[in-house]
Design an enzyme around this catalytic site. Sequence first.
Site, PDB file in Angstrom:
ATOM      1  N   ASN A 119       0.807  -1.231   0.000  1.00 36.23           N
ATOM      2  CA  ASN A 119       0.000   0.000   0.000  1.00 36.23           C
ATOM      3  C   ASN A 119       0.835   1.275   0.000  1.00 36.23           C
ATOM      4  OD1 ASN A 119       0.981   0.069   2.588  1.00 36.23           O
ATOM      5  ND2 ASN A 119      -0.986  -0.023   3.618  1.00 36.23           N
ATOM      6  N   LYS A 120       2.146   1.169  -0.135  1.00 35.46           N
ATOM      7  CA  LYS A 120       2.999   2.360  -0.105  1.00 35.46           C
ATOM      8  C   LYS A 120       3.133   2.987  -1.505  1.00 35.46           C
ATOM      9  CE  LYS A 120       4.001   2.110   4.326  1.00 35.46           C
ATOM     10  NZ  LYS A 120       3.411   0.911   4.961  1.00 35.46           N
ATOM     11  N   ASN A 121       3.832   4.130  -1.603  1.00 35.27           N
ATOM     12  CA  ASN A 121       3.860   4.872  -2.879  1.00 35.27           C
ATOM     13  C   ASN A 121       4.563   4.125  -4.004  1.00 35.27           C
ATOM     14  OD1 ASN A 121       2.604   6.769  -1.284  1.00 35.27           O
ATOM     15  ND2 ASN A 121       3.724   8.505  -2.154  1.00 35.27           N
TER      16      ASN A 121
END
Length: 374
Positions: free
Chosen positions: A184-186
């Site tokens: 779910n990170k960039n």
Amino acid sequence: MENNDAPQPVSLAEPVLGREETQAVVDVLESGWITMGSKVVAFEKAFADLHHCPQALAVSTCTAALHLALRALGIGPRRKVLVPSMTFVATVAPVLYVGATPVFVDIVAPSIPHMDLEHAESLVDGDTAAVIIMHYGGYIIDVEPWRRFADKHGLALIEDAAHALAGKERWDVADAAVFSFFANKNITTAEGGILLAREQAVLDKARNLRGHAMTTGTLDRDKGHAFSYDVLDVGYNYRIDEIRAALGLAQLERLPQMQCKRKELLSLYRALLRNRGLERMLLFDDSWPCACHIMPVLLDEGQDREALMPRMRELGIQTSIHYPCVHKFTAYDGKYGGPPLPRTEAFARRELSLPLHPNLSREDVVRVVDGLLA
Ligand SMILES: *Cc1c(COP(=O)(O)O)cnc(C)c1O
């Protein structure tokens, strides 16, 4: 039977994966060299370049990177580490891995849920060895005052930059910075993390600890540079593999475009909320430097979040809370002393995170804001 009237679900976070990522993974598998090879080296180099640092150390997770940072900076038993409670639990757990004690610090204000320097100052004592700051939501903390604070008290300064990928120019002010590549990170490698360090010796120590603290690595042995090895310390297996490193390289290629989209969506959220008279829900301000990781809003004191979240879910909109207070979790509550954290607790009761990821359309954002008002 399919319900054609059901709205398309709007998820909170989503990885952006395309043919390039698929091809990168296939190439590694077909090459036959699947861990600790040239892709890991290339990923470390590309990440270091992006953050204007000479080197980086890619590892299995951000949590592992934080553990290595603490070990490499010599933080150990009977020492204290100042930490935020308004963060993911992984900011704090590594402090306990090394036998140190977390000291929870309150936030600045409900609209600025960063760790409060003044409160931190009041909590320092002779056992304090380090401070970990976390760039909440990707909103960048000015690290200079924290550097002066750390120097004044002889503390190591670590940035949990899991939300803050490429969010600023200088990453050599703190002693170390850690990043996450969770789904779910960039950018994502499915699981993965990386460590930057101000001093070469700290990165070297962490590199050694990453692979069981052996004197030679897999690449050296393959090249025939070494036939045996020594073990210098109690190390870990925190390696990352070639498959993930190749994914990371593909994601870095995609990053400028993804960040552009995140920025655009974040501005749209802010404009829409303001236009509808909901400016009081906004955190920080429009000009605050930001890596645009999540879209947190502040509900009114007494607004029923437990009713709002399922109502939005029925509209197909996924929401979340960033975060429940770490100091209130069963594993932490009442165990490490520390002062009350009224601002953190109030913020944790009022925060709601709205969907933010590059696959969202402008229409999706309008739907989310409508849902908030429904
Ligand atoms: C995601 C996250 C971590 C942990 O990252 P992992 O790669 O899952 O170990 C740590 N801190 C913060 C603030 C995070 O959001």
